[in-house]
Design an enzyme around this catalytic site. Sequence first.
Site, PDB file in Angstrom:
ATOM      1  N   GLN A 176     -14.533  11.093   2.089  1.00  0.00           N
ATOM      2  CA  GLN A 176     -13.981   9.800   2.511  1.00  0.00           C
ATOM      3  C   GLN A 176     -15.030   8.997   3.286  1.00  0.00           C
ATOM      4  O   GLN A 176     -15.112   7.774   3.146  1.00  0.00           O
ATOM      5  CB  GLN A 176     -12.728  10.023   3.388  1.00  0.00           C
ATOM      6  CG  GLN A 176     -11.946   8.754   3.691  1.00  0.00           C
ATOM      7  CD  GLN A 176     -11.246   8.175   2.460  1.00  0.00           C
ATOM      8  OE1 GLN A 176     -10.969   8.882   1.501  1.00  0.00           O
ATOM      9  NE2 GLN A 176     -10.979   6.884   2.485  1.00  0.00           N
ATOM     10  N   ALA A 197      -9.660   3.600   3.354  1.00  0.00           N
ATOM     11  CA  ALA A 197      -9.231   4.113   4.661  1.00  0.00           C
ATOM     12  C   ALA A 197     -10.406   4.768   5.376  1.00  0.00           C
ATOM     13  O   ALA A 197     -11.328   5.293   4.748  1.00  0.00           O
ATOM     14  CB  ALA A 197      -8.107   5.113   4.465  1.00  0.00           C
ATOM     15  N   SER A 202      -7.043   8.668   5.377  1.00  0.00           N
ATOM     16  CA  SER A 202      -6.688   8.484   3.963  1.00  0.00           C
ATOM     17  C   SER A 202      -5.568   9.435   3.581  1.00  0.00           C
ATOM     18  O   SER A 202      -5.581  10.606   3.946  1.00  0.00           O
ATOM     19  CB  SER A 202      -7.904   8.762   3.073  1.00  0.00           C
ATOM     20  OG  SER A 202      -7.480   8.877   1.732  1.00  0.00           O
ATOM     21  N   HIS A 204      -5.286  10.634   0.825  1.00  0.00           N
ATOM     22  CA  HIS A 204      -5.846  11.634  -0.083  1.00  0.00           C
ATOM     23  C   HIS A 204      -6.174  12.944   0.654  1.00  0.00           C
ATOM     24  O   HIS A 204      -6.277  13.985   0.016  1.00  0.00           O
ATOM     25  CB  HIS A 204      -7.084  11.072  -0.789  1.00  0.00           C
ATOM     26  CG  HIS A 204      -6.731  10.060  -1.844  1.00  0.00           C
ATOM     27  ND1 HIS A 204      -6.225  10.420  -3.071  1.00  0.00           N
ATOM     28  CD2 HIS A 204      -6.769   8.697  -1.825  1.00  0.00           C
ATOM     29  CE1 HIS A 204      -5.983   9.324  -3.783  1.00  0.00           C
ATOM     30  NE2 HIS A 204      -6.304   8.264  -3.048  1.00  0.00           N
ATOM     31  N   ASP A 211      -4.795   8.861  -7.685  1.00  0.00           N
ATOM     32  CA  ASP A 211      -5.168   7.540  -8.187  1.00  0.00           C
ATOM     33  C   ASP A 211      -5.196   7.607  -9.706  1.00  0.00           C
ATOM     34  O   ASP A 211      -5.811   8.516 -10.277  1.00  0.00           O
ATOM     35  CB  ASP A 211      -6.554   7.128  -7.671  1.00  0.00           C
ATOM     36  CG  ASP A 211      -6.526   6.741  -6.205  1.00  0.00           C
ATOM     37  OD1 ASP A 211      -5.431   6.568  -5.649  1.00  0.00           O
ATOM     38  OD2 ASP A 211      -7.623   6.626  -5.612  1.00  0.00           O
ATOM     39  N   GLU A 260      -2.171  -1.662  -4.120  1.00  0.00           N
ATOM     40  CA  GLU A 260      -2.952  -0.783  -4.989  1.00  0.00           C
ATOM     41  C   GLU A 260      -2.036  -0.299  -6.095  1.00  0.00           C
ATOM     42  O   GLU A 260      -1.194   0.569  -5.883  1.00  0.00           O
ATOM     43  CB  GLU A 260      -3.508   0.420  -4.204  1.00  0.00           C
ATOM     44  CG  GLU A 260      -4.599   0.044  -3.213  1.00  0.00           C
ATOM     45  CD  GLU A 260      -5.345   1.257  -2.635  1.00  0.00           C
ATOM     46  OE1 GLU A 260      -4.981   2.393  -2.979  1.00  0.00           O
ATOM     47  OE2 GLU A 260      -6.279   1.042  -1.858  1.00  0.00           O
ATOM     48  N   TRP A 262      -2.696   1.479  -8.502  1.00  0.00           N
ATOM     49  CA  TRP A 262      -3.087   2.784  -9.045  1.00  0.00           C
ATOM     50  C   TRP A 262      -2.786   3.967  -8.124  1.00  0.00           C
ATOM     51  O   TRP A 262      -2.867   5.099  -8.532  1.00  0.00           O
ATOM     52  CB  TRP A 262      -4.594   2.764  -9.321  1.00  0.00           C
ATOM     53  CG  TRP A 262      -5.399   2.446  -8.074  1.00  0.00           C
ATOM     54  CD1 TRP A 262      -5.867   3.351  -7.150  1.00  0.00           C
ATOM     55  CD2 TRP A 262      -5.817   1.166  -7.613  1.00  0.00           C
ATOM     56  NE1 TRP A 262      -6.535   2.711  -6.145  1.00  0.00           N
ATOM     57  CE2 TRP A 262      -6.530   1.359  -6.398  1.00  0.00           C
ATOM     58  CE3 TRP A 262      -5.661  -0.152  -8.099  1.00  0.00           C
ATOM     59  CZ2 TRP A 262      -7.063   0.299  -5.666  1.00  0.00           C
ATOM     60  CZ3 TRP A 262      -6.210  -1.192  -7.362  1.00  0.00           C
ATOM     61  CH2 TRP A 262      -6.902  -0.978  -6.165  1.00  0.00           C
ATOM     62  N   HIS A 263      -2.468   3.686  -6.870  1.00  0.00           N
ATOM     63  CA  HIS A 263      -2.326   4.780  -5.895  1.00  0.00           C
ATOM     64  C   HIS A 263      -0.861   5.208  -5.759  1.00  0.00           C
ATOM     65  O   HIS A 263      -0.013   4.438  -5.326  1.00  0.00           O
ATOM     66  CB  HIS A 263      -2.885   4.330  -4.543  1.00  0.00           C
ATOM     67  CG  HIS A 263      -2.794   5.370  -3.459  1.00  0.00           C
ATOM     68  ND1 HIS A 263      -3.888   6.012  -2.931  1.00  0.00           N
ATOM     69  CD2 HIS A 263      -1.725   5.868  -2.803  1.00  0.00           C
ATOM     70  CE1 HIS A 263      -3.495   6.859  -1.995  1.00  0.00           C
ATOM     71  NE2 HIS A 263      -2.179   6.787  -1.892  1.00  0.00           N
TER      72      HIS A 263
HETATM   73 ZN   LIG Z   1      -5.803   6.352  -3.620  1.00  0.00          ZN
END
Ligand SMILES: [Zn+2]
Length: 343
Positions: A176, A197, A202, A204, A211, A260, A262-263
């Site tokens: 990250q 982030a 994040s 993630h 994603d 977003e 895609w997230h």
């Molecule tokens: Zn993401």
Amino acid sequence: MTSQQQKRRNVRRRIFYLKRAAALGTVILLTGILALLLLSCMADKSTEPAAQKTQAGQPRPANAAMPVSRGEAPAAPTVPTVQNVPDGWKQIDLSESALREGTLVLVNNQIAFDDSIPETVTVYDQKDGSYLVKDIYLSVTQETMDALNEWMDAFAAETGIRDVNIVAGWRSFQDQTGLYENAVSNRGQAYADAYIALPGHSEHHTGLAVDLDTYDVESGASGGFDGEEDYAWAVEHAWEFGFIQRYPEAKSEITGINFESWHFRYVGLPHAYVMRSENLCLEEYIDYLRGYPFSGRHLNVTCFDNNYEIYFCPKDQVVVPSSGDYRVSGNNVDGFIVVIELP
Ligand SMILES: [Zn+2]
């Protein structure tokens, strides 16, 4: 009239007034007692321990009886004791790290994920043939993995499309950091702050986020994932598999992240269903659940013919059913959410 008669008349008048005052006093006293009784009755109702009925109106299972006080002297508690834990329920002691475990952990620009590393599995090893994955290392939690397979299988079965490419899953703090620094130097500070982030912040890091992208096998080109046209089905039905589009356009003021498409974030059912039907982003949902504490009314949800009971417990005061199945998730802030699947 003689003075004797006058005196008697005065005495009779005094007695009359005294009687009237006594009668008035009695009425006031009785009204007061009635009001007190009513008030105490209402107070009892407001402190009932749990919603006693499911949405379908069935009585709660036998393990949810009213609270009773227990006679034994309590042992020195390691955590604050929940007063009057009702019969059929028990208090459990969860560690501080448990606050960062479960599908409802909240991570955003203000709330960090600490430096925990979740247990993950590689998507490449477990994925079905209905979608693609960027590389053999990309990993997510087992629950996210199972739900991703179901979601992408259903999408492929519905649309015949099999080119969705999973390009991000669990991400280390180091990764990250690299991502953020690259974004700053390549696209500027403003872009980095809006989309990337800070390390530790994040989603993630949790292993619960993916994603999505698209990949043209012939040209090797990445097409992005806008969630529109052919791909709208995947967005529309994500909740059925426990996923949410984590950063919707209308909520960017609250999430602190621009839209977003895609997230996606795995929160599981019935949470994804409630968030969708109540139009809540994760920040709002975590707040919303605080309105259903163990000591108050619980949230009853029916989703796909399953009945769920959901409530919030402040950390150190977690109460769960003493028998039967339940799930607990930390919120990574101040407490735990308990979900009971009702029979
Ligand atoms: Zn993401």
